[in-house]
Design an enzyme around this catalytic site. Structure first.
Site, PDB file in Angstrom:
ATOM      1  N   GLY A  25       0.842  -1.195   0.000  1.00  0.00           N
ATOM      2  CA  GLY A  25       0.000   0.000   0.000  1.00  0.00           C
ATOM      3  C   GLY A  25       0.880   1.250   0.000  1.00  0.00           C
ATOM      4  O   GLY A  25       2.109   1.163  -0.013  1.00  0.00           O
ATOM      5  N   THR A  69      -6.549   6.875  11.989  1.00  0.00           N
ATOM      6  CA  THR A  69      -7.079   7.926  11.121  1.00  0.00           C
ATOM      7  C   THR A  69      -7.754   9.082  11.866  1.00  0.00           C
ATOM      8  O   THR A  69      -8.271   8.891  12.982  1.00  0.00           O
ATOM      9  CB  THR A  69      -8.125   7.294  10.168  1.00  0.00           C
ATOM     10  OG1 THR A  69      -8.835   8.314   9.482  1.00  0.00           O
ATOM     11  CG2 THR A  69      -9.142   6.445  10.915  1.00  0.00           C
ATOM     12  N   TYR A  79     -15.869   3.128   8.317  1.00  0.00           N
ATOM     13  CA  TYR A  79     -14.397   3.173   8.307  1.00  0.00           C
ATOM     14  C   TYR A  79     -13.891   3.692   9.658  1.00  0.00           C
ATOM     15  O   TYR A  79     -13.041   3.064  10.296  1.00  0.00           O
ATOM     16  CB  TYR A  79     -13.925   4.084   7.161  1.00  0.00           C
ATOM     17  CG  TYR A  79     -12.433   4.347   7.144  1.00  0.00           C
ATOM     18  CD1 TYR A  79     -11.524   3.344   6.811  1.00  0.00           C
ATOM     19  CD2 TYR A  79     -11.922   5.619   7.450  1.00  0.00           C
ATOM     20  CE1 TYR A  79     -10.148   3.586   6.790  1.00  0.00           C
ATOM     21  CE2 TYR A  79     -10.552   5.870   7.424  1.00  0.00           C
ATOM     22  CZ  TYR A  79      -9.673   4.852   7.103  1.00  0.00           C
ATOM     23  OH  TYR A  79      -8.322   5.101   7.090  1.00  0.00           O
TER      24      TYR A  79
END
Ligand SMILES: NC(=O)c1ccc[n+]([C@@H]2O[C@H](COP(=O)([O-])OP(=O)(O)OC[C@H]3O[C@@H](n4cnc5c(N)ncnc54)[C@H](OP(=O)(O)O)[C@@H]3O)[C@@H](O)[C@H]2O)c1
Length: 278
Positions: free
Chosen positions: A10, A103, A127
Site C-alpha cells: 500500500g 485515522t 471506516y
C-alpha cells in the site's frame, strides 16, 4: 532490529520499505502483503510472527476505501478491527512492539480547531468506527504499542492528488468540497515519524500529520497551481457533494504528543506536496 511490515504494497508500506532500505541503522525488513499474510486470520498472524520473530510490527494493512466500507461492513471490521487485534495478540505473545496506523476519521469533527490525542472520539462512518475499534483492541491486547493517527495521506498509489490530476485530463471544470478541513500528509513524512517512534519506548497514541491545514478545495487548487494546470475549480458544500460515508468537517490533528517528545519532524503540507509533485 527486525521489522515486519503488513500491507506493505500500500501507499505507506511502500514508502516505509524505501526508507528502511536506505536507513543507516542495522535494520532487517520483512515485507508482507495480503497474499503472504492476511491479518484477519489469527492462525496466520501467530504462525508468521512466531517464525519471523520481529522486534517491531508496522501494520499498514487496512480497508481504506471509506465509501465502500459503508456497504462492505463485515470486511471493514475484519480488516480494520480484527486484523489489528490479531497482530496485538501475537505481538504481545512474542514481546514485539506494534505500530498501528489509524485515522482522523475516528473524530466527529463538528467543532473547529485541531484535535489532540486525548480529545473525545466519535466516528461518523463505518471506516472510522472500525478503525477506532482496531485502536481499542491494540491498546487492550499489546503492551508495547504505538497508535499513530494520520490523515489525507498521499504517496505511491491511489489518493486525492492522483485523482485530481487524472480528472484534470478530461475535465475543464471540477467541483470540490470546501467545507471539510484537514491536513494533507505525505507518506514520506509519516514513514520517517514511524521509523523514529518505533525505536523509542514512548508507547501510546500519537497524531502524525503534516503541519498546517486546508479544505479539499484549497488542496485541489494547490495541486493545480504547483503543476501549472489551468482548470476551473468550484467550491461546493458537503451537502452538495453527498457521499455514502459521512466525513468530519474539522479533522485537523495536532501532533501534540510527538511535539512533547521532540519527535515532530512533519513539514508544512504545501512544502511536502511540492516535493511530491516535483
Ligand atoms: N489513505 C488515507 O488517506 C489515510 C488517511 C488516514 C489514515 N490512513 C491509514 O493509514 C494506513 C495506511 O494507508 P494507505 O493509504 O497506505 O493504505 P492502502 O494504500 O490502501 O494500503 C493498504 C494495504 O493493505 C492491504 N490489505 C488489505 N487487506 C489486507 C489483509 N486482510 N491482510 C493484509 N493486507 C491487507 C491492501 O492490499 P490490497 O490492495 O490487495 O487490498 C493494501 O496493500 C491505514 O491504516 C489507513 O487506515 C490512511
Amino acid at each position: 532490529m527486525k521489522i515486519l511490515i503488513t500491507g506493505a504494497n500500500g501507499q505507506l508500506g511502500l514508502e516505509l520499505q524505501k526508507q528502511l532500505a536506505t536507513s543507516s541503522e542495522e535494520l532487517q525488513v520483512v515485507s508482507t502483503d495480503y497474499l503472504d499474510l492476511d491479518i484477519t486470520s489469527l492462525n496466520q498472524v501467530k504462525a508468521k510472527l512466531l517464525y519471523v520473530k520481529p522486534d517491531v510490527v508496522i501494520n499498514c494493512a487496512a480497508h481504506t476505501a471509506v465509501d465502500k466500507c459503508e456497504e462492505d461492513i463485515e470486511n471493514a471490521y475484519k480488516i480494520n478491527a480484527i486484523g489489528p487485534k490479531n497482530l496485538a495478540i501475537a505481538c504481545d505473545m512474542i514481546g514485539a512492539k506494534l505500530v498501528q496506523v489509524s485515522t482522523d476519521y475516528v473524530f466527529n469533527g463538528d467543532v473547529p480547531g485541531a484535535r489532540r490525542e486525548d480529545d473525545v472520539t466519535g466516528p461518523q462512518s463505518i471506516y472510522g468506527t472500525s478503525k477506532l475499534l482496531g485502536e481499542e483492541y491494540v491498546k487492550t491486547f499489546c503492551k508495547k504499542h504505538f497508535i499513530i493517527r494520520t490523515a489525507w495521506l498521499y504517496g505511491e498509489g491511489n489518493n486525492f492528488v492522483r485523482t485530481m490530476l487524472k480528472l484534470a485530463e478530461t475535465n475543464k471544470e471540477l467541483n470540490v468540497v470546501g467545507d471539510q478541513f484537514g491536513s494533507p500528509t505525505s507518506t514520506v513524512d509519516l514513514a520517517k515519524a514511524i521509523i523514529d517512534l518505533m525505536q523509542t519506548e514512548y508507547y501510546g497514541t500519537f497524531h502524525g500529520t503534516c503541519e498546517g491545514e486546508c479544505s479539499w478545495y484549497d488542496f485541489a487548487c494547490k495541486i493545480f497551481e504547483i503543476r501549472g494546470i489551468d482548470i476551473k475549480v468550484n467550491k461546493v458544500t458537503s451537502e452538495q457533494f453527498v457521499r455514502p460515508a459521512k466525513r468530519p468537517k474539522f479533522s485537523v490533528l495536532d501532533n501534540f504528543m510527538l511535539r512533547l517528545y521532540g519527535l515532530n519532524s512533519f513539514r508544512n503540507w504545501e512544502e511536502a506536496l511540492k516535493e511530491y509533485l516535483a
